[in-house]
Every structure is written in structure tokens, then in C-alpha cells.
Design an enzyme around this catalytic site. Sequence first.
Site, mmCIF file in Angstrom:
data_model
loop_
_atom_site.group_PDB
_atom_site.id
_atom_site.type_symbol
_atom_site.label_atom_id
_atom_site.label_comp_id
_atom_site.label_asym_id
_atom_site.label_seq_id
_atom_site.Cartn_x
_atom_site.Cartn_y
_atom_site.Cartn_z
ATOM 1 N N PRO A 2 17.342 -30.555 -2.686
ATOM 2 C CA PRO A 2 18.756 -30.735 -2.929
ATOM 3 C C PRO A 2 19.027 -32.204 -2.482
ATOM 4 C CG PRO A 2 18.623 -28.634 -1.996
ATOM 5 C CD PRO A 2 16.967 -29.230 -2.217
ATOM 6 N N GLU A 3 19.880 -32.863 -3.032
ATOM 7 C CA GLU A 3 20.173 -34.348 -2.664
ATOM 8 C C GLU A 3 21.726 -34.337 -2.256
ATOM 9 O OE1 GLU A 3 18.893 -37.223 -5.667
ATOM 10 O OE2 GLU A 3 16.952 -36.402 -6.064
ATOM 11 N N HIS A 91 13.994 -13.559 1.560
ATOM 12 C CA HIS A 91 14.228 -15.077 1.791
ATOM 13 C C HIS A 91 15.370 -15.479 2.621
ATOM 14 C CE1 HIS A 91 10.332 -15.547 -0.190
ATOM 15 N NE2 HIS A 91 11.077 -15.136 -1.238
ATOM 16 N N ARG A 110 10.994 -21.667 0.356
ATOM 17 C CA ARG A 110 9.756 -22.205 0.628
ATOM 18 C C ARG A 110 9.645 -22.450 2.049
ATOM 19 N NH1 ARG A 110 9.482 -26.703 -4.093
ATOM 20 N NH2 ARG A 110 9.857 -25.183 -5.877
ATOM 21 N N ARG A 152 12.165 -58.445 0.118
ATOM 22 C CA ARG A 152 11.351 -57.135 0.118
ATOM 23 C C ARG A 152 10.595 -57.142 -1.490
ATOM 24 N NH1 ARG A 152 12.306 -52.451 3.329
ATOM 25 N NH2 ARG A 152 13.906 -53.114 4.861
#
Length: 271
Positions: A2-3, A91, A110, A152
Site C-alpha cells: 500500500p502506498e 491473519h 505477511r 544528485r
Amino acid sequence: MPELPEVEVTRRGIHTHLIGASITQAQIRHSVLRWPVPDDLTMLLPGQQINAVNRRAKYLLFACSKGTLIVHLGMSGSLRVLPASTPPLRHDHFDLQMDNGAILRFRDPRRFGAILWWDGDIRQHPLLQKLGPEPLSTDFDGQFLHTKIHGRNTSIKEVLMNQHIVVGVGNIYASEALFHAGISPLAAAGSLSRAQCERLAEAVKVTLLRAIEAGGSSLRDFTDCEGNPGYFQQQYWVYGRTGQPCRQCGAPINKTRQGQRSTFFCAQCQQ
């Protein structure tokens, strides 16, 4: 994983169910997550009221009467608001039972998520204090980005995913934003002009907002607090579209690896 959009969709979904409610019970079924779940949460949390549900980067922050409960969804975690009578599944690792009859349930197949507690200034938590600005805030714009990337040689995509520069922009949305800005993900960050940084900062904001409106992306595990998948994956221009024609120019979408993550782009549209 998830972002930012998925975490924000989760926050908005659970917010109205929890604000002003008091915690009557905290239950830990499995404490071995990314970091151990503090055992004393079962004693600390009951009796506390939830005053706000905020988000910082990909962390959900539950502002309680005596501190902050920190939740990270990890790679496969989700939060659901359920009736108190709902039996737990394999879970389902953590529950908060509220005085309004609801349960906030954390599920994580997970076990790479996190549930932590902080009783001080949340801005000083070690996981949060060195984070960059929120991409949807006024603190993040083209001028800020141009200043940060000066000199950079790292690729611009990897810079966008650096949480010390800007938070919450993961692999999916970095690829999509770079496409809409017309910038190659392989370009050295320091080579971008001020005008390119302006386009990119705006593309990041627009991409994230559109993803939030679509309920996020559901590629594997993500669902919102009611179990509904997101639909932003139906709007992808480059991510996961290797070999398919670019929706803008028709050239095949390319795939490469950057920092052990897949990158998708159109070589014609992104120079």
C-alpha cells in the site's frame, strides 16, 4: 505494498467510525509483526478516547487520550471496521473494540505491518522525525524539489521514492507521475530544470489525488475498510503495461529495474 493513496483511503474510511469513540478492549492475537506489538497495549488502551485519525507518510496515527497508536499496513495489511460479533480469521492479528459496538481489526497475512505506541510528541518518533514533506501539502512544489535534487546523480525515480525528500510516493505512483510529467525515470535527478521540477511536482499531486478518488490500487491484497478494492489500476498509463502500446503515442511501454524495483515508461514520451 500500500502506498499513500491506499493508506489515505483507509484513513478516510475508518475516521468517521472512530472519532470520539472510546476503546473498551484491545486484543493482540499475534504480536510478531515487523516489530513486536507492545504487550502492554491491552492495559494501556482501554478507557482511552480516539480524538483523531491522521496520516503521516504511510503511517496511520490514532491520537488517543494519552498518546498515539501508530499503524503501518506493511505489504499486505488492512484495517476493517466490523461488528463486534465478527469472528476473527487466521491473519487477523489485532482488534480494538469500541464503545459504539464496532471493532477495528488489523489483518496482515505477511506480517510486515506494525502496531506501535508513543506517548510523547508524535513528530519526534524515530520513524517520523526525519521524513520529508507530504506531497499533497504546500511544502512540496517545484522549487522545493529543484533545491533538493541539486547535484544528485541518482535517478529521479529513486529520488521520488526517497522518504527523506518527499513521503508516500511509492513505485506505482512514481512511474505514473513521471510519465505525466514527460520525464524519463532514468534521468539523473540533478539534470532536471526548474520547469521540469514544476511539472513533476504537479504530476505527483494530480496522480495521487486521482488515485485517492479511485479508492487506490488493488493489485494483490488491498481493500478499503469495508472490503472494497480500489480501481486506480484501470487508469494506469505505464505501470504494469510492458509491451503494450502507449496510450499517448502508441510506442511499446518499456520495463527496467531500478533499485530492485520494476520501472515502466515510454521512451518516446519521456525524454
